[in-house]
Design an enzyme around this catalytic site. Structure first.
Site, mmCIF file in Angstrom:
data_model
loop_
_atom_site.group_PDB
_atom_site.id
_atom_site.type_symbol
_atom_site.label_atom_id
_atom_site.label_comp_id
_atom_site.label_asym_id
_atom_site.label_seq_id
_atom_site.Cartn_x
_atom_site.Cartn_y
_atom_site.Cartn_z
ATOM 1 N N ASP A 298 29.386 43.368 44.700
ATOM 2 C CA ASP A 298 29.549 42.982 43.300
ATOM 3 C C ASP A 298 28.281 42.241 42.871
ATOM 4 O OD1 ASP A 298 30.891 42.203 40.822
ATOM 5 O OD2 ASP A 298 31.068 40.228 41.733
ATOM 6 N N LYS B 111 34.391 44.687 30.800
ATOM 7 C CA LYS B 111 34.502 43.542 29.905
ATOM 8 C C LYS B 111 35.483 43.737 28.752
ATOM 9 C CE LYS B 111 32.125 40.789 32.312
ATOM 10 N NZ LYS B 111 32.668 41.377 33.550
#
Length: 265
Positions: free
Chosen positions: A8, A49
């Site tokens: 990540d 997002k």
């Protein structure tokens, strides 16, 4: 033997504590006169997002505050309108949050010395990564591949970004891949892809502290946080937990032993 590690970005390799999205979301809701708690903002971290924004709006306290202020629950039109404002907010600060966390660059060097490729997945879109990646490269971090959720069918917790990395890096079977991240979404992504999933605690979103705040904790406080966050990440599917990113190669050595014994994730 492990051939590829998929990392990540924010809260794992860069942006200690994963603060860039938190600050942007906080400002976004503040502009609407809604107080979104750090817990509400951080819980969906790791998701694309816009999905992250939907999840915040679904938080009971946030949706109740929205209902009280606007007379209705937040709908898709509200989310679309907010997201249009969110992206410029995030773009304006992203370049400040690309610094590698302590131990990350040394880890990458050790992994590459073993011939291990470095792939990445993220909750950031490609335009967002086009800001972060060059800044991280200036500071010494350039992975071999990066796949964003807008380049796949869906983002986390779906496995598609990991599969795309595997294709780009010519790595198979999936048991030769390790996924490492700091969120529940990372762990689910790894599990769904059939790879070894490793959760990192300190420096990550689940703890949500700056490096200075982390260093100021007593050993007892650190241990309490470690146990609490470890439990959440294990429940989300982590095979292993590490305290800091620099410990990952030690886990990989253990995984290699398990692979040689015939174990699979």
């Amino acid at each position: 033997m492990i051939k590829t590690v998929i990392l990540d970005w924010a809260g794992t390799v860069v942006d200690y504590g994963s603060f860039a999205p938190v600050e942007a979301f906080r400002r976004l809701f503040e502009e609407r006169g809604i107080e979104a708690s750090f817990k509400a903002i951080r819980k969906p971290m790791g998701r694309m997002k816009k999905d992250h924004l939907r999840d915040i709006c679904s938080d009971p306290a946030v949706s109740a505050a929205w209902q009280a202020k606007f007379g209705s629950m937040p709908n898709e039109n509200d989310i679309d309108e907010m997201y249009e404002k969110f992206e410029p907010m995030l773009f304006s600060i992203l370049h400040q949050y690309a610094t590698p966390v302590p131990g990350a660059l040394a880890l990458i060097e050790r992994l590459r010395e073993q011939g291990i490729k470095i792939g990445t997945t993220t909750g950031y879109t490609r335009p967002m990564m086009d800001i972060i990646a060059p800044e991280a490269a200036k500071q010494g971090y350039s992975p071999d591949s990066t796949v964003t959720p807008d380049e796949a069918a869906e983002g986390r917790p779906h496995p598609w970004m990991i599969f795309r990395n595997a294709e780009l890096l010519d790595t198979y079977p999936m048991s030769y891949i390790v996924k490492c991240g700091d969120t529940e979404a990372d762990m689910r992504e790894g599990r769904h892809a059939g790879v070894w999933s490793v959760g990192v605690i300190f420096g990550g979103n689940e703890v949500g502290l700056t490096q200075a705040e982390t260093e100021a904790l007593s050993e007892g406080e650190k241990e309490k946080l470690f146990v609490e966050v470890s439990d959440r990440l294990m429940q989300a599917g982590a095979h292993f937990i590490i305290r800091e990113i620099g410990e990952l190669d030690g886990v990989i050595s253990h995984i290699n032993e398990r692979l040689q014994a015939g174990d699979r994730p």
